[in-house]
Design an enzyme around this catalytic site. Structure first.
Site, PDB file in Angstrom:
ATOM      1  N   ASN A   1      -7.932  11.045   4.359  1.00  0.00           N
ATOM      2  CA  ASN A   1      -7.681  11.195   2.919  1.00  0.00           C
ATOM      3  C   ASN A   1      -8.925  10.924   2.081  1.00  0.00           C
ATOM      4  O   ASN A   1      -8.872  10.961   0.856  1.00  0.00           O
ATOM      5  CB  ASN A   1      -6.530  10.290   2.471  1.00  0.00           C
ATOM      6  CG  ASN A   1      -6.775   8.824   2.764  1.00  0.00           C
ATOM      7  OD1 ASN A   1      -7.888   8.338   2.637  1.00  0.00           O
ATOM      8  ND2 ASN A   1      -5.715   8.111   3.149  1.00  0.00           N
TER       9      ASN A   1
ATOM     10  N   LEU B   1      -8.019  -3.577  10.786  1.00  0.00           N
ATOM     11  CA  LEU B   1      -8.263  -2.175  11.096  1.00  0.00           C
ATOM     12  C   LEU B   1      -8.953  -1.993  12.446  1.00  0.00           C
ATOM     13  O   LEU B   1      -9.812  -2.772  12.845  1.00  0.00           O
ATOM     14  CB  LEU B   1      -9.088  -1.535   9.980  1.00  0.00           C
ATOM     15  CG  LEU B   1      -8.372  -1.436   8.633  1.00  0.00           C
ATOM     16  CD1 LEU B   1      -9.286  -0.850   7.567  1.00  0.00           C
ATOM     17  CD2 LEU B   1      -7.093  -0.622   8.730  1.00  0.00           C
TER      18      LEU B   1
ATOM     19  N   HIS C   1     -26.691 -17.564  24.841  1.00  0.00           N
ATOM     20  CA  HIS C   1     -25.585 -17.378  25.777  1.00  0.00           C
ATOM     21  C   HIS C   1     -24.764 -18.646  26.001  1.00  0.00           C
ATOM     22  O   HIS C   1     -23.704 -18.580  26.619  1.00  0.00           O
ATOM     23  CB  HIS C   1     -26.121 -16.907  27.131  1.00  0.00           C
ATOM     24  CG  HIS C   1     -26.564 -15.484  27.159  1.00  0.00           C
ATOM     25  ND1 HIS C   1     -27.445 -14.950  26.244  1.00  0.00           N
ATOM     26  CD2 HIS C   1     -26.243 -14.469  28.003  1.00  0.00           C
ATOM     27  CE1 HIS C   1     -27.656 -13.675  26.530  1.00  0.00           C
ATOM     28  NE2 HIS C   1     -26.941 -13.358  27.585  1.00  0.00           N
TER      29      HIS C   1
ATOM     30  N   HIS D   1      -4.213   3.071  -3.411  1.00  0.00           N
ATOM     31  CA  HIS D   1      -4.307   2.553  -2.041  1.00  0.00           C
ATOM     32  C   HIS D   1      -3.573   1.233  -1.872  1.00  0.00           C
ATOM     33  O   HIS D   1      -2.708   1.104  -1.007  1.00  0.00           O
ATOM     34  CB  HIS D   1      -5.775   2.364  -1.649  1.00  0.00           C
ATOM     35  CG  HIS D   1      -5.958   1.626  -0.356  1.00  0.00           C
ATOM     36  ND1 HIS D   1      -5.727   2.196   0.864  1.00  0.00           N
ATOM     37  CD2 HIS D   1      -6.321   0.339  -0.101  1.00  0.00           C
ATOM     38  CE1 HIS D   1      -5.948   1.305   1.820  1.00  0.00           C
ATOM     39  NE2 HIS D   1      -6.315   0.176   1.256  1.00  0.00           N
TER      40      HIS D   1
ATOM     41  N   ASP E   1     -30.530 -18.800  30.577  1.00  0.00           N
ATOM     42  CA  ASP E   1     -30.246 -17.794  29.550  1.00  0.00           C
ATOM     43  C   ASP E   1     -30.302 -18.367  28.139  1.00  0.00           C
ATOM     44  O   ASP E   1     -30.441 -17.635  27.167  1.00  0.00           O
ATOM     45  CB  ASP E   1     -28.878 -17.155  29.795  1.00  0.00           C
ATOM     46  CG  ASP E   1     -28.949 -16.035  30.825  1.00  0.00           C
ATOM     47  OD1 ASP E   1     -30.053 -15.491  31.033  1.00  0.00           O
ATOM     48  OD2 ASP E   1     -27.914 -15.704  31.421  1.00  0.00           O
TER      49      ASP E   1
ATOM     50  N   GLU F   1     -16.575  -5.842  24.771  1.00  0.00           N
ATOM     51  CA  GLU F   1     -15.721  -7.032  24.807  1.00  0.00           C
ATOM     52  C   GLU F   1     -14.551  -6.938  23.828  1.00  0.00           C
ATOM     53  O   GLU F   1     -13.419  -7.283  24.170  1.00  0.00           O
ATOM     54  CB  GLU F   1     -16.548  -8.291  24.488  1.00  0.00           C
ATOM     55  CG  GLU F   1     -17.615  -8.620  25.516  1.00  0.00           C
ATOM     56  CD  GLU F   1     -18.947  -7.948  25.242  1.00  0.00           C
ATOM     57  OE1 GLU F   1     -19.915  -8.255  25.964  1.00  0.00           O
ATOM     58  OE2 GLU F   1     -19.022  -7.124  24.287  1.00  0.00           O
TER      59      GLU F   1
ATOM     60  N   ARG G   1     -20.633 -21.697  35.866  1.00  0.00           N
ATOM     61  CA  ARG G   1     -21.580 -21.028  36.751  1.00  0.00           C
ATOM     62  C   ARG G   1     -22.016 -21.982  37.869  1.00  0.00           C
ATOM     63  O   ARG G   1     -22.227 -21.566  39.010  1.00  0.00           O
ATOM     64  CB  ARG G   1     -22.805 -20.580  35.960  1.00  0.00           C
ATOM     65  CG  ARG G   1     -23.834 -19.855  36.809  1.00  0.00           C
ATOM     66  CD  ARG G   1     -25.152 -19.683  36.074  1.00  0.00           C
ATOM     67  NE  ARG G   1     -26.102 -18.909  36.868  1.00  0.00           N
ATOM     68  CZ  ARG G   1     -27.397 -18.860  36.629  1.00  0.00           C
ATOM     69  NH1 ARG G   1     -27.906 -19.535  35.618  1.00  0.00           N
ATOM     70  NH2 ARG G   1     -28.202 -18.146  37.381  1.00  0.00           N
TER      71      ARG G   1
ATOM     72  N   HIS H   1      -1.921  -1.266   7.168  1.00  0.00           N
ATOM     73  CA  HIS H   1      -1.611  -1.489   5.756  1.00  0.00           C
ATOM     74  C   HIS H   1      -0.563  -0.496   5.261  1.00  0.00           C
ATOM     75  O   HIS H   1       0.078  -0.734   4.241  1.00  0.00           O
ATOM     76  CB  HIS H   1      -2.881  -1.392   4.900  1.00  0.00           C
ATOM     77  CG  HIS H   1      -3.614  -0.100   5.048  1.00  0.00           C
ATOM     78  ND1 HIS H   1      -4.656   0.060   5.938  1.00  0.00           N
ATOM     79  CD2 HIS H   1      -3.454   1.092   4.439  1.00  0.00           C
ATOM     80  CE1 HIS H   1      -5.112   1.300   5.859  1.00  0.00           C
ATOM     81  NE2 HIS H   1      -4.406   1.939   4.963  1.00  0.00           N
TER      82      HIS H   1
ATOM     83  N   HIS I   1       0.846  -1.192   0.000  1.00  0.00           N
ATOM     84  CA  HIS I   1       0.000   0.000   0.000  1.00  0.00           C
ATOM     85  C   HIS I   1       0.886   1.247   0.000  1.00  0.00           C
ATOM     86  O   HIS I   1       1.301   1.715   1.056  1.00  0.00           O
ATOM     87  CB  HIS I   1      -0.898   0.012   1.233  1.00  0.00           C
ATOM     88  CG  HIS I   1      -1.785  -1.195   1.337  1.00  0.00           C
ATOM     89  ND1 HIS I   1      -1.326  -2.422   1.757  1.00  0.00           N
ATOM     90  CD2 HIS I   1      -3.111  -1.355   1.076  1.00  0.00           C
ATOM     91  CE1 HIS I   1      -2.323  -3.297   1.757  1.00  0.00           C
ATOM     92  NE2 HIS I   1      -3.414  -2.675   1.340  1.00  0.00           N
TER      93      HIS I   1
ATOM     94  N   ARG J   1     -16.038 -20.458  38.705  1.00  0.00           N
ATOM     95  CA  ARG J   1     -15.929 -18.986  38.709  1.00  0.00           C
ATOM     96  C   ARG J   1     -15.696 -18.483  40.135  1.00  0.00           C
ATOM     97  O   ARG J   1     -14.981 -17.504  40.353  1.00  0.00           O
ATOM     98  CB  ARG J   1     -17.162 -18.326  38.090  1.00  0.00           C
ATOM     99  CG  ARG J   1     -18.463 -18.567  38.839  1.00  0.00           C
ATOM    100  CD  ARG J   1     -19.599 -17.706  38.320  1.00  0.00           C
ATOM    101  NE  ARG J   1     -20.857 -18.039  38.983  1.00  0.00           N
ATOM    102  CZ  ARG J   1     -21.858 -17.194  39.125  1.00  0.00           C
ATOM    103  NH1 ARG J   1     -21.772 -15.963  38.660  1.00  0.00           N
ATOM    104  NH2 ARG J   1     -22.970 -17.579  39.732  1.00  0.00           N
TER     105      ARG J   1
END
Length: 681
Positions: free
Chosen positions: A188, A119, A480, A264, A476, A418, A527, A69, A29, A359
């Protein structure tokens, strides 16, 4: 700030080198490096402090090329500044085994802070780097000893600012008032599809102002060096907001295709490069030419950085005399070493201990080790009360003026972000001296998978603390309940899966994850309550898989992971009543098991005995470790978790009945294929 013809010549050198580099490789690029050259030149020749002779100097200014890039730009700058990137490396751009891969990779090229390319990732990494500076400054700086005060600069673009991950990170950065974060937005007006008018017409200035950013605009990023420099100087004066400097540029400046998408992602044509070099005062017959004056300009700036580094080293030694305990801790953290005997604090359990959800066992580990490991920075994506990640003495990382925490705090409230959380954690690890951990439900790691993949590719020590790890979360329901999720994690190179079955394995999972200096780990926790198992071990967990219960003359090996190990144990008791002898193997980590010796693996998955895996998720991938697999190859179901397990026939009676048939089948066959030879050889 005054500028000379040498600045112009250096900028044009970057532009011409970008054209040569991409043309030589016939891939890359060229447009963005040519358009960004003025702002990049000013950052590295006037503003940033760095030392190519000591690339990991702790207080160096950080630079992130969010629009990865444009990596030819970064490689060229590294070469000009005196980093190990040679002219031959530029000539081998994007070639196999080169130090200049197709997008910046921090583990491949000295001087690259974070791996970018997808990106938006670099934008969020930069937020993590800025959080790292704020935290280390608040933790270690003392009057007269400002050890940490570096800036994080980034160049970002239209594509990055369209990605959701950058929006998540930008929002959090504004909330956290990260005043040492400065983003130069290369506006740009071009993306691969053409002019951004086809898809990206929002008012970016207003959006970032609404995030709580300080926003500046430079109308001529092609020529107005004074305007860019003044904007950066003003940004540095604003200490309670990150700054976005919107810089209007022309992609492919100087090319016959300037201002279009054609420049590009494709090399310039030979005749275009000839006219470009003529227009910019270079000999069109020469390629990869750098005037000595350009080298001298950058080397002079590097020498200033080295002098500042030397002064910092002297300051650290004085600090060590004044604050020996803090200094020793800081040096240990920067060296990625852990305190001696920290692991002795990990909880250990016996079968006499009560059943507990993993947990909750994870929470117990954090409460035991968090104060022993000041490098831990843990957080949650708005699920603290469910993930149980905030230890008793935790202080939130928040601006002092918020009244709800301070920058020395080590608990991060990521909000419902997240993907941003995961990418920010990559930046936190890259900053140095920090072990980041972030939590959500296991199913929602899918939101973050782009950043998780880069954790693995880059070798970042990141703890992904994922709770509610199966249909065991119950009501749930399928939205989930993770089914395919662990298979994706296990398929990702270098990413370590950890699905512990009880308290000892939970401690073992943390022992590995915290000790692994260059790998991310996904810790999957239940859980529902699980029993403490006979034969489980903190240390054996590190092998990935081990024999939990052995029997002589075994008819079958049951391989379980996480909550299904205790299910296998209960099924084995029922099988014993039918005269069928079952060995039990616990497999908390298929990744670590794969890395053991052939002899060890063969001792766990023994020849001549059929192996049956049991996991309340997809059976995909288990054929490596089992002749037959019991699991769920559909989506889950809503309901109380015990009823859901029964619905999917993952209860002791159903498992025992199926295993009984499998044993009978292989006895009738008279042959059981060797798993270890089949897969590992």
């Amino acid at each position: 700030m005054s500028f000379t013809q040498e600045d112009t010549h250096a900028i044009n050198t970057i532009r011409v080198l970008a054209a040569d580099t991409v043309f030589k490789s016939n891939s890359g690029h060229p447009g963005a490096p040519m358009g960004c050259a003025p702002m990049a030149h000013l950052l590295f020749s006037r503003f940033m402090n760095y030392n190519p002779k000591n690339p990991k100097w702790a207080n160096r200014d950080r630079f992130v090329l969010s629009n990865g890039h444009a990596c030819a730009l970064q490689y060229i700058l590294l070469h000009l500044m005196g980093y190990p990137t040679t002219m031959d490396d530029l000539k081998s751009f994007r070639q196999l085994h080169s130090k200049t891969p197709g997008h910046p990779e921090c583990h491949m090229t000295e001087g690259i802070e974070v791996t970018t390319g997808p990106l938006g990732q670099g934008f969020a990494n930069a937020v993590g780097l800025a959080i790292g500076e704020a935290h280390m400054a608040a933790t270690y700086n003392k009057p007269g000893f400002e050890l940490f005060n570096n800036y994080t600069f980034m160049i970002t673009g239209d594509g990055c600012l369209q990605e959701g991950v950058s929006c998540e990170a930008a929002s959090l950065a504004g909330h956290l008032q990260l005043g040492k974060l400065i983003a130069l937005y290369d506006d740009n007006h071009i993306s691969i599809d053409g002019d951004t008018e086809v898809s990206f017409t929002e008012d970016v200035v207003k959006r970032f102002e609404s995030y709580g950013w300080h926003v500046l605009v430079v109308k001529d990023g092609n020529n107005d060096l004074e305007g860019i420099a003044k904007a950066i100087e003003e940004a540095k004066k604003v200490t309670d907001k990150p700054t976005l400097i919107k810089v209007f540029t022309t992609i492919g400046f100087g090319s016959l295709m300037a201002g279009t998408e054609k420049v590009h992602g494709s090399p310039l044509k030979a005749d275009d490069i000839v006219q470009l070099k003529k227009a910019m005062g270079f000999n069109p017959e020469e390629s990869f030419h750098v005037p000595q004056s350009t080298y001298d300009l950058y080397h002079a700036k590097a020498a200033k950085g080295a002098a500042i580094n030397h002064e910092w080293d002297a300051l650290l030694e004085k600090y060590s005399a004044e604050f020996p305990v803090l200094a020793a801790e800081l040096k240990r953290r920067l060296a990625k070493e852990l305190p001696e005997d920290w692991a002795k604090a990990l909880p250990r359990f016996t079968p006499a201990d009560k059943p507990i959800a993993t947990r909750k066992l994870s929470e117990a580990v954090l409460n035991k080790v968090a104060d022993l490991l000041p490098e831990l920075m843990i957080g949650s994506a708005d699920l603290t009360g469910s993930n149980l990640t905030r230890w008793k003495t935790a202080v939130d990382f928040q601006p002092e003026n918020s009244g709800i925490g301070n920058y020395s705090g080590r608990y991060l409230r990521y909000g419902v972000r997240e993907h941003g959380m995961a990418a920010i954690m990559n930046g936190l690890d890259a900053y140095g001296g920090i072990i980041p951990g972030g939590a959500t439900f296991l199913n929602f790691i899918s939101y973050a998978s782009g950043a998780v993949r880069l954790s693995a590719l880059s070798g970042h020590r990141v703890l992904y603390i994922m709770t509610h790890d199966s249909i065991g979360l119950g009501e749930d329901g399928p939205t989930h309940q993770p089914i395919e999720t662990m298979a994706m994690i296990r398929a990702t190179p270098t990413l370590v899966d950890m699905r512990p079955a009880d308290g000892n394995e939970t401690s073992g999972a943390y022992l590995f994850a915290i000790s692994a200096k260059d790998r991310p780990t996904v810790l999957a926790f239940t859980r529902q309550d699980l029993p403490q198992l006979e034969g489980s071990s903190v240390e054996k967990t590190l092998f990935g898989g081990y024999v939990l219960q052995e029997v002589e003359g075994a008819d079958v090996t049951l391989v379980g992971t996480g909550s299904e190990v205790s299910l296998a144990v209960d099924a084995a008791k029922l099988l014993a009543e039918q005269g069928i002898k079952a060995r039990i193997v616990s497999m908390p980590s298929t990744t670590l098991f794969d890395e053991q010796s052939h002899e060890y693996r063969a001792s766990v998955l023994i020849d001549g005995v059929p192996s049956v895996s049991v996991e309340a998720m997809t059976t995909f991938g288990w054929n490596r470790y089992a002749h037959e697999s019991l699991g769920i190859d559909t989506f889950g179901a809503s309901g109380p978790f015990k009823e859901v397990y029964k619905h999917f026939e993952l209860v002791p009676e159903a498992v025992a009945a199926k295993v009984q048939k499998i044993v009978a089948f292989y006895k009738n066959e008279g042959h059981v294929p060797s798993l270890v030879r089949k897969y590992f050889h």
